[in-house]
Design a protein around this motif. Sequence first.
Motif, PDB file in Angstrom:
ATOM      1  N   ALA A 216      -9.128   0.411  -1.693  1.00  0.00           N
ATOM      2  CA  ALA A 216      -9.782  -0.286  -0.574  1.00  0.00           C
ATOM      3  C   ALA A 216      -9.856   0.617   0.647  1.00  0.00           C
ATOM      4  CB  ALA A 216      -9.031  -1.571  -0.242  1.00  0.00           C
ATOM      5  N   GLY A 217      -8.791   1.379   0.889  1.00  0.00           N
ATOM      6  CA  GLY A 217      -8.788   2.277   2.033  1.00  0.00           C
ATOM      7  C   GLY A 217      -9.881   3.321   1.957  1.00  0.00           C
ATOM      8  N   MET A 218     -10.071   3.898   0.779  1.00  0.00           N
ATOM      9  CA  MET A 218     -11.093   4.930   0.626  1.00  0.00           C
ATOM     10  C   MET A 218     -12.501   4.335   0.642  1.00  0.00           C
ATOM     11  SD  MET A 218      -9.477   7.698   0.729  1.00  0.00           S
ATOM     12  CE  MET A 218     -10.737   8.865   0.237  1.00  0.00           C
ATOM     13  N   LYS A 219     -12.645   3.131   0.120  1.00  0.00           N
ATOM     14  CA  LYS A 219     -13.959   2.479   0.137  1.00  0.00           C
ATOM     15  C   LYS A 219     -14.353   2.090   1.562  1.00  0.00           C
ATOM     16  CE  LYS A 219     -14.592  -0.763  -2.974  1.00  0.00           C
ATOM     17  NZ  LYS A 219     -14.218  -1.920  -3.831  1.00  0.00           N
ATOM     18  N   LEU A 220     -13.424   1.471   2.269  1.00  0.00           N
ATOM     19  CA  LEU A 220     -13.752   0.951   3.598  1.00  0.00           C
ATOM     20  C   LEU A 220     -13.638   2.013   4.683  1.00  0.00           C
ATOM     21  CD1 LEU A 220     -11.915  -2.501   3.344  1.00  0.00           C
ATOM     22  CD2 LEU A 220     -14.341  -2.001   2.954  1.00  0.00           C
ATOM     23  N   GLY A 221     -12.745   2.978   4.482  1.00  0.00           N
ATOM     24  CA  GLY A 221     -12.542   3.995   5.502  1.00  0.00           C
ATOM     25  C   GLY A 221     -13.415   5.225   5.334  1.00  0.00           C
ATOM     26  N   CYS A 222     -13.848   5.487   4.112  1.00  0.00           N
ATOM     27  CA  CYS A 222     -14.658   6.676   3.843  1.00  0.00           C
ATOM     28  C   CYS A 222     -16.018   6.332   3.258  1.00  0.00           C
ATOM     29  CB  CYS A 222     -13.915   7.617   2.902  1.00  0.00           C
ATOM     30  SG  CYS A 222     -12.362   8.237   3.578  1.00  0.00           S
ATOM     31  N   ASN A 223     -16.329   5.051   3.202  1.00  0.00           N
ATOM     32  CA  ASN A 223     -17.645   4.582   2.733  1.00  0.00           C
ATOM     33  C   ASN A 223     -17.935   5.010   1.298  1.00  0.00           C
ATOM     34  OD1 ASN A 223     -19.924   3.018   3.285  1.00  0.00           O
ATOM     35  ND2 ASN A 223     -21.160   4.798   3.783  1.00  0.00           N
ATOM     36  N   GLN A 224     -16.873   5.087   0.474  1.00  0.00           N
ATOM     37  CA  GLN A 224     -17.070   5.398  -0.936  1.00  0.00           C
ATOM     38  C   GLN A 224     -17.383   4.110  -1.693  1.00  0.00           C
ATOM     39  OE1 GLN A 224     -13.689   7.572  -2.401  1.00  0.00           O
ATOM     40  NE2 GLN A 224     -14.095   9.350  -1.123  1.00  0.00           N
ATOM     41  N   PRO A 225     -18.331   4.159  -2.639  1.00  0.00           N
ATOM     42  CA  PRO A 225     -18.703   2.948  -3.364  1.00  0.00           C
ATOM     43  C   PRO A 225     -17.624   2.462  -4.318  1.00  0.00           C
ATOM     44  CG  PRO A 225     -19.849   4.837  -4.274  1.00  0.00           C
ATOM     45  CD  PRO A 225     -19.163   5.309  -3.021  1.00  0.00           C
ATOM     46  N   LEU A 229      -8.945   5.765  -7.642  1.00  0.00           N
ATOM     47  CA  LEU A 229      -8.196   5.369  -8.831  1.00  0.00           C
ATOM     48  C   LEU A 229      -9.073   4.608  -9.819  1.00  0.00           C
ATOM     49  CD1 LEU A 229      -4.883   4.362  -7.031  1.00  0.00           C
ATOM     50  CD2 LEU A 229      -5.345   6.473  -8.293  1.00  0.00           C
ATOM     51  N   ALA A 230      -9.917   3.731  -9.304  1.00  0.00           N
ATOM     52  CA  ALA A 230     -10.874   3.041 -10.177  1.00  0.00           C
ATOM     53  C   ALA A 230     -11.865   4.040 -10.780  1.00  0.00           C
ATOM     54  CB  ALA A 230     -11.619   1.958  -9.394  1.00  0.00           C
ATOM     55  N   LEU A 231     -12.232   5.039 -10.000  1.00  0.00           N
ATOM     56  CA  LEU A 231     -13.138   6.081 -10.509  1.00  0.00           C
ATOM     57  C   LEU A 231     -12.461   6.890 -11.605  1.00  0.00           C
ATOM     58  CD1 LEU A 231     -15.820   7.559 -10.370  1.00  0.00           C
ATOM     59  CD2 LEU A 231     -14.898   8.932  -8.488  1.00  0.00           C
ATOM     60  N   ALA A 232     -11.176   7.177 -11.435  1.00  0.00           N
ATOM     61  CA  ALA A 232     -10.434   7.896 -12.473  1.00  0.00           C
ATOM     62  C   ALA A 232     -10.454   7.110 -13.783  1.00  0.00           C
ATOM     63  CB  ALA A 232      -9.002   8.138 -12.026  1.00  0.00           C
ATOM     64  N   ASP A 233     -10.279   5.796 -13.683  1.00  0.00           N
ATOM     65  CA  ASP A 233     -10.340   4.955 -14.879  1.00  0.00           C
ATOM     66  C   ASP A 233     -11.716   5.022 -15.533  1.00  0.00           C
ATOM     67  OD1 ASP A 233      -7.731   4.110 -14.802  1.00  0.00           O
ATOM     68  OD2 ASP A 233      -8.161   2.100 -14.063  1.00  0.00           O
ATOM     69  N   MET A 234     -12.757   5.127 -14.713  1.00  0.00           N
ATOM     70  CA  MET A 234     -14.116   5.199 -15.251  1.00  0.00           C
ATOM     71  C   MET A 234     -14.358   6.554 -15.920  1.00  0.00           C
ATOM     72  SD  MET A 234     -17.780   4.740 -13.287  1.00  0.00           S
ATOM     73  CE  MET A 234     -17.367   3.057 -12.796  1.00  0.00           C
ATOM     74  N   ILE A 235     -13.910   7.620 -15.276  1.00  0.00           N
ATOM     75  CA  ILE A 235     -14.086   8.970 -15.828  1.00  0.00           C
ATOM     76  C   ILE A 235     -13.252   9.153 -17.080  1.00  0.00           C
ATOM     77  CG2 ILE A 235     -13.651  11.420 -15.389  1.00  0.00           C
ATOM     78  CD1 ILE A 235     -14.162  10.817 -12.405  1.00  0.00           C
TER      79      ILE A 235
END
Length: 282
Positions: A216-225, A229-235
């Motif tokens: 949540a911090g990276m999504k809301l603070g850095c505007n990442q979609p 960690l969720a991206l790591a699970d996807m990759i």
Amino acid sequence: MGITTVGIVGAGTMGNGIAQACAVKGLNVVMVDVSDAAVAKGVNTVSGSLERLLKKEKITAADKDAALARILGSTHYDDLKGAQLVIEAATENHALKVQILQQLDTILAPEVIVATNTSSISITKLAAVTRRADRFIGMHFFNPVPMMALVEIIRGLQTSDATHDAVHAMAIALGKTPITVKNNPGFVVNRILVPMINEAFFVLAEGLATADDIDAGMKLGCNQPIGPLALADMIGLDVCLAVMDVYVAEFADSKYRPCPLLKEMVAAGRLGRKTGQGVYKY
């Protein structure tokens, strides 16, 4: 040489995604894997993806049927002989890729271009094991391939201008946006991205915040979609670890050391979405 047929070695997540991207743009595709089950799973994944697009009215039923008809699934490398471009999309394992590339050399005509979808392995080193180093190149797609616009075009030291230009033009024909990068571990995107993901695992391991709050911090603070960690699970956590291992070996710099938690989760088989559990459960 015009590219009308594309061969793909590997029917997994990246391979079937590349197959779909090519087929919907009118290219014939030969998708090869080691077993009938793997091939069938890859073709079924493409079919399911196209069905979702159909339900969203982004394609027609005729579009779906035509795209699927252009994909030939096979377990025989000989079926790749008619391709003008063959893309190796196997697991991120150097020895396996070398084995595949050398096998392709025995089958394909000298003028055929061979590309690798590697996310971190040296294009120059892979080119050196082939008999077509000037016609070898990196073509790094991003997951999910049908949706992601970027393709990294990576030149090895031996890659010819003609090879680069042909692959660059093909990426544009697929509706992608190619960027040309120099051969270097991780190239551009993963050189920045995967160490960030690795650092997120250090933050998680140190208990600074929960996985949900880190993301949540990276999504809301850095505007990442999507959070790291969720991206790591996807990759795939195994892919992330393999990339970090390449960095350690190539750069000999401790700043690229893989987080012990990442290594432990891979050892436990918790690789992310593809196994049903990684940082999160699916």
